[in-house]
Design a protein around this motif. Structure first.
Motif, short mmCIF file in Angstrom:
data_model
loop_
_atom_site.label_atom_id
_atom_site.label_comp_id
_atom_site.label_asym_id
_atom_site.label_seq_id
_atom_site.Cartn_x
_atom_site.Cartn_y
_atom_site.Cartn_z
N ILE A 173 -0.54 -0.87 -9.10
CA ILE A 173 -1.49 0.10 -8.56
C ILE A 173 -2.11 0.90 -9.69
N ALA A 187 -4.36 1.18 -4.23
CA ALA A 187 -3.39 0.10 -4.06
C ALA A 187 -4.08 -1.14 -3.49
N ILE A 192 1.62 -1.74 0.15
CA ILE A 192 1.90 -1.23 -1.20
C ILE A 192 1.58 0.26 -1.28
N LEU A 193 0.51 0.68 -0.62
CA LEU A 193 0.16 2.10 -0.62
C LEU A 193 1.26 2.93 0.02
N ALA A 196 4.14 3.23 -2.35
CA ALA A 196 3.87 4.18 -3.43
C ALA A 196 4.07 5.62 -2.94
#
Length: 307
Positions: A173, A187, A192-193, A196
């Motif tokens: 990212i 991201a 994935i976001l 994070a």
């Protein structure tokens, strides 16, 4: 010379931290050669410098700080910018654009735009002044902004950037961490976001603990394996569904014995009516021929009788 705290010990305002030839830094104050804490936080000793990293608190601007800001007002050649905390910031066009520039500076940045900027000056009376001419400072058009406690930003960055670099490498990212407690994240996917955000929230909650970088790294690797497994399973299901759709359905077999025998065709009334009839002229001609034959037979009989 004496130090009265352990590494990353939680201290409170007024607590004696050190005395002798030590220097006071952020979160501390010096009285007659003695250094005291000025806030609740984690005490640290770097060389001969004593500082306290706050556990909570609002953002207080300092020159050189990198901040994530939102433009609120466009007024003349100035943008009024929200950086969080008790102070509003100003960004002059001369500190952001190259000359010559348009009189309407909203063409470059408008209300609602999110930017990365640097605090170039700070006055408690007029507030901080920002600049955007340093390398990498720009309008942030993609991604999202996550708000965290400004006091936890040093822990999120880590020593020499160890924590944030590890997160970026694991998740692939892009991030910009502002000292004002805002993190810009871009991201490649929603999963994935979310991961994070989970990592940053975990750091925020456990900033006072040790070996946090190792624990965050292990957590990210485990979660990435789960995401990869779910993606692979989803692809298998989709492939199976596609193969099922492409296979032709078998045609039902017909039973030869069950075939009905063809029925004899019968003429319908319309077909009977459609058969050609002998024209009336032809019928009359046939009658005339028969009559002529009868006359020919009668003629020789009359001749014989006369003789």
């Amino acid at each position: 010379m004496a130090v009265y705290f352990q590494k990353r010990e939680v201290v409170v305002p007024g607590q004696l931290l050190a005395e002798g030839r030590y220097r006071s830094s952020f979160g501390t104050y010096d009285e007659e050669g003695k250094i005291f804490s000025s806030l609740v936080g984690l005490a640290e000793l770097r060389g001969n410098t004593v500082k306290v990293v706050a556990l909570e608190g609002t953002y207080m601007p300092k020159e050189g700080d990198l901040v994530i800001a939102t433009i609120n007002i466009v007024a003349g050649n100035n943008w009024k910018v929200d950086i969080g905390g008790p102070y509003g910031a100003s960004l002059h066009a001369n500190n952001a654009l190259r000359r010559p520039y348009s009189d309407d500076i909203s063409e470059y940045m408008d209300i609602g735009d999110v930017i990365s900027a640097e605090v170039i000056a700070f006055d408690r009376n007029s507030g901080p002044f920002l600049g955007m001419k340093a390398r990498g400072l720009t309008v942030l058009t993609d991604g999202m902004v996550l708000d965290v406690s400004p006091a936890k930003i040093p822990r999120i960055i880590g020593r020499s950037g160890s924590m944030i670099n590890m997160i970026n490498d694991h998740l692939k990212i892009d991030t910009i961490v502002g000292q004002n407690g805002r993190i810009w994240i871009r991201a490649p996917s929603t999963e994935i976001l979310r991961l994070a955000i989970k990592a940053f929230r975990t750091i925020e909650a456990q900033a006072h603990t040790s070996r946090l970088t190792d624990r965050i790294s292990s957590m990210l690797l485990e979660e990435l394996e789960k995401i990869k497994g779910s993606v692979d399973k989803k692809e298998e299901v989709e492939d199976a569904a596609e193969s099922t759709e492409t296979e032709p359905e078998p045609e039902p077999e017909l039973d030869a014995k069950a075939e009905p025998e063809p029925e004899p065709e019968s003429k319908t009334d319309s077909e009977e009516k459609s058969e050609p009839e002998t024209p009336p002229e032809e019928k009359e001609t046939a009658v005339e021929v028969v009559a002529k034959k009868d006359e020919e037979k009668e003629e020789p009989t009359e001749e014989v009788s006369e003789k």
